[in-house]
Design a protein around this motif. Structure first.
Motif, PDB file in Angstrom:
ATOM      1  N   SER A 171       0.749  -1.187  -0.109  1.00  0.00           N
ATOM      2  CA  SER A 171      -0.035  -0.066   0.100  1.00  0.00           C
ATOM      3  C   SER A 171       0.794   1.036  -0.032  1.00  0.00           C
ATOM      4  O   SER A 171       0.292   2.638  -0.346  1.00  0.00           O
ATOM      5  CB  SER A 171      -0.839  -0.055   1.161  1.00  0.00           C
TER       6      SER A 171
ATOM      7  N   PRO B   5      -7.562   4.484   2.898  1.00  0.00           N
ATOM      8  CA  PRO B   5      -8.211   3.376   2.290  1.00  0.00           C
ATOM      9  C   PRO B   5      -8.634   4.050   0.672  1.00  0.00           C
ATOM     10  O   PRO B   5      -9.174   5.306   0.886  1.00  0.00           O
ATOM     11  CB  PRO B   5      -9.506   2.882   2.942  1.00  0.00           C
TER      12      PRO B   5
ATOM     13  N   VAL C  10      -7.888  -1.423  -3.658  1.00  0.00           N
ATOM     14  CA  VAL C  10      -8.843  -2.332  -3.545  1.00  0.00           C
ATOM     15  C   VAL C  10      -8.652  -3.193  -4.969  1.00  0.00           C
ATOM     16  O   VAL C  10      -8.660  -4.353  -4.990  1.00  0.00           O
ATOM     17  CB  VAL C  10     -10.022  -2.105  -3.105  1.00  0.00           C
TER      18      VAL C  10
ATOM     19  N   HIS D 175      -0.375  -3.949   4.033  1.00  0.00           N
ATOM     20  CA  HIS D 175      -0.895  -2.583   4.146  1.00  0.00           C
ATOM     21  C   HIS D 175      -0.714  -1.970   5.441  1.00  0.00           C
ATOM     22  O   HIS D 175      -0.617  -2.512   6.330  1.00  0.00           O
ATOM     23  CB  HIS D 175      -2.706  -2.755   4.081  1.00  0.00           C
TER      24      HIS D 175
ATOM     25  N   THR E 155      -9.759  -3.322   3.643  1.00  0.00           N
ATOM     26  CA  THR E 155      -9.201  -3.168   2.548  1.00  0.00           C
ATOM     27  C   THR E 155      -8.857  -4.576   1.971  1.00  0.00           C
ATOM     28  O   THR E 155      -9.211  -5.086   0.897  1.00  0.00           O
ATOM     29  CB  THR E 155      -8.108  -2.303   2.263  1.00  0.00           C
TER      30      THR E 155
END
Ligand SMILES: [Zn+2]
Ligand SMILES: [Zn+2]
Length: 447
Positions: free
Chosen positions: A322, A327, A332, A343, A369
């Motif tokens: 990430s 988010p 995603v 993440h 996520t």
């Protein structure tokens, strides 16, 4: 000069985690022959030539008093002592051992009738079952945010490829101290080999906790080639555009032998053969012989020019990192059915406001996520230094999530059992009085 860790309590955590899983938490690169414990007037001369009289070897925490003259002289009393791992593990509770053994048992496949809870276990993907230990390994060099701290260094990952026909390694983010962490994990001579075999470095965004360790890695790499009498080959460094200026300034002092590639030149459309950018073509060449087919930059919501990465392996696996982010739908989408999502989870639940303000994620948001994307496994990292030892557990975790620690080594062949270690890890911290006694520090800048 010494292999003895200065931070005794962080060494204690590393040693104790080793009891939970010897493969996921390998023993640190311990001194080959444990040094004798220093005494108050120990005047060992390690490394000082015998023909130099009145010379002492410097050591971490070594003191030398000049005045008052009555106390003049060397004082070794604060020099840390070497404590072997088994000493730290001696008082681990039976409960932790039982939980660790429980985690070793094979997992029955999820029954199709199982209630479709969010985050419920997924069947192990076919390609993953075919991977052998040593094929793909991700090492967490640093798992804290903002500033290096005693228990968690700042972001850095080393990813190794092995098995028949595959070799090489890459780095994702290189916070300050990443090279030292590699030495701790692999040992100094093995790190030379890693640097020689490194294919590329990938930096997510311009915050210092993700790239300050880069020049040291590149100069150490160049030194190794020069020592062999070889001109260091150019290595691609993919990063945000501001990183180019940082590297250019640095190169006024010392050559880094790198080829800077702007992250924005490596987004999904740039990887397709019809529209391939020249930068991606150079990356493809650098990655030849490794297990990595693509490393795609995914725009995320953090600071300007911040990206996550989608790594596509030749043996069927995918991994998404990430970087730092709120988010976001792009992540995603990138992590759809990924083998592994790494993440950030800078803040604990209940600190949503702070997370929005600083454009980070909470634990719950990071886990969500992974659920939304249908990722097989999610590992949380980049914890605020408010939680120096272990993040807060509150039921947000699922059968598919795990928590990162510094020097944790995740072999993809063992990915399926990773979340099962969590109860044992948790009990390890709950039962360690020595660690519980230490007050938590308060961090404020979360970059
Ligand atoms: Zn960060
Ligand atoms: Zn950041």
């Amino acid at each position: 000069m010494d292999d003895v860790p200065v931070f005794a309590s962080s060494a204690r955590i590393q040693a104790r985690l080793h009891a939970v899983s010897a493969t996921v938490f390998p023993e640190n690169n311990v001194p080959r022959s444990p040094p004798p414990s220093p005494s108050k007037d120990d005047k060992r001369r390690d490394g000082v030539p015998a023909d130099v009289p009145n010379a002492l070897a410097g050591k971490n925490m070594f003191k030398f008093t000049l005045i008052p003259t009555k106390n003049a002289g060397a004082d070794m009393s604060a020099v840390p002592r070497y404590v072997p791992g088994f000493v730290h593990r001696r008082d681990i509770e039976q409960r932790t051992i039982d939980l660790a053994n429980e985690a070793m048992k094979p997992t029955p496949p999820p029954s199709p009738s199982a209630e479709a809870r969010p985050g419920a276990e997924l069947p192990e993907p076919e390609y993953l079952r075919k991977l052998k230990p040593g094929d793909v390994e991700l090492v967490f060099l640093g798992t804290g945010s903002a500033v290096p701290a005693k228990y968690r260094n700042v972001s850095g990952f080393s990813m190794q490829f092995g098995g028949e026909g595959y070799r090489g390694n890459i780095m994702l983010d290189t916070g300050e101290g990443s090279l030292a962490q590699m030495i701790r994990r692999f040992g100094a001579s093995a790190v030379d080999e890693k640097l020689r075999e490194m294919r590329m470095v990938w930096i997510s965004h311009i915050h210092a906790d993700h790239h300050v360790g880069l020049p040291r890695i590149l100069t150490a790499r160049a030194e190794i080639f020069r020592r062999d009498g070889v001109e260091p080959p150019i290595i691609p460094v993919v990063g945000p555009r501001a990183l180019r200026r940082f590297l250019d300034y640095y190169e006024d002092l010392e050559r880094l032998h790198c080829d800077f590639i702007d992250l924005s030149e490596t987004t999904q459309d740039k990887w397709s053969s019809e529209t391939m950018s020249p930068q991606v073509a150079r990356l493809r060449t650098a990655l030849m012989g490794s297990d990595l087919d693509e490393i795609v930059a995914v725009p995320v919501h953090h600071c300007a020019h911040a990206y996550g990465a989608k790594l596509v392996g030749k043996r069927g696996w995918t991994m998404v990192y990430s970087g730092d982010t709120r988010p976001c739908p792009s992540l995603v989408a990138a992590a759809r059915d990924a083998t592994l999502l790494v993440h950030e989870a800078t803040f604990e639940n209940g600190m949503e406001e702070e997370a929005v303000k600083k454009r980070h994620s909470t634990t719950k948001e990071a886990v969500q996520t992974g659920i939304d994307a249908g990722a097989y496994r999610t590992i949380l990292t980049h914890f605020s230094q408010r939680y120096p030892k272990i993040p807060i557990f509150d039921g947000t975790y699922t059968e598919r999530t795990a928590v990162a620690f510094d020097l944790m080594s995740v072999d993809f062949a063992g990915l399926s059992s990773l979340p099962k270690l969590l109860p044992a890890v948790r009990s390890l911290f709950e039962s360690d009085d020595e660690i519980a006694r230490e007050a938590q520090i308060d961090g404020d800048d979360d970059e």
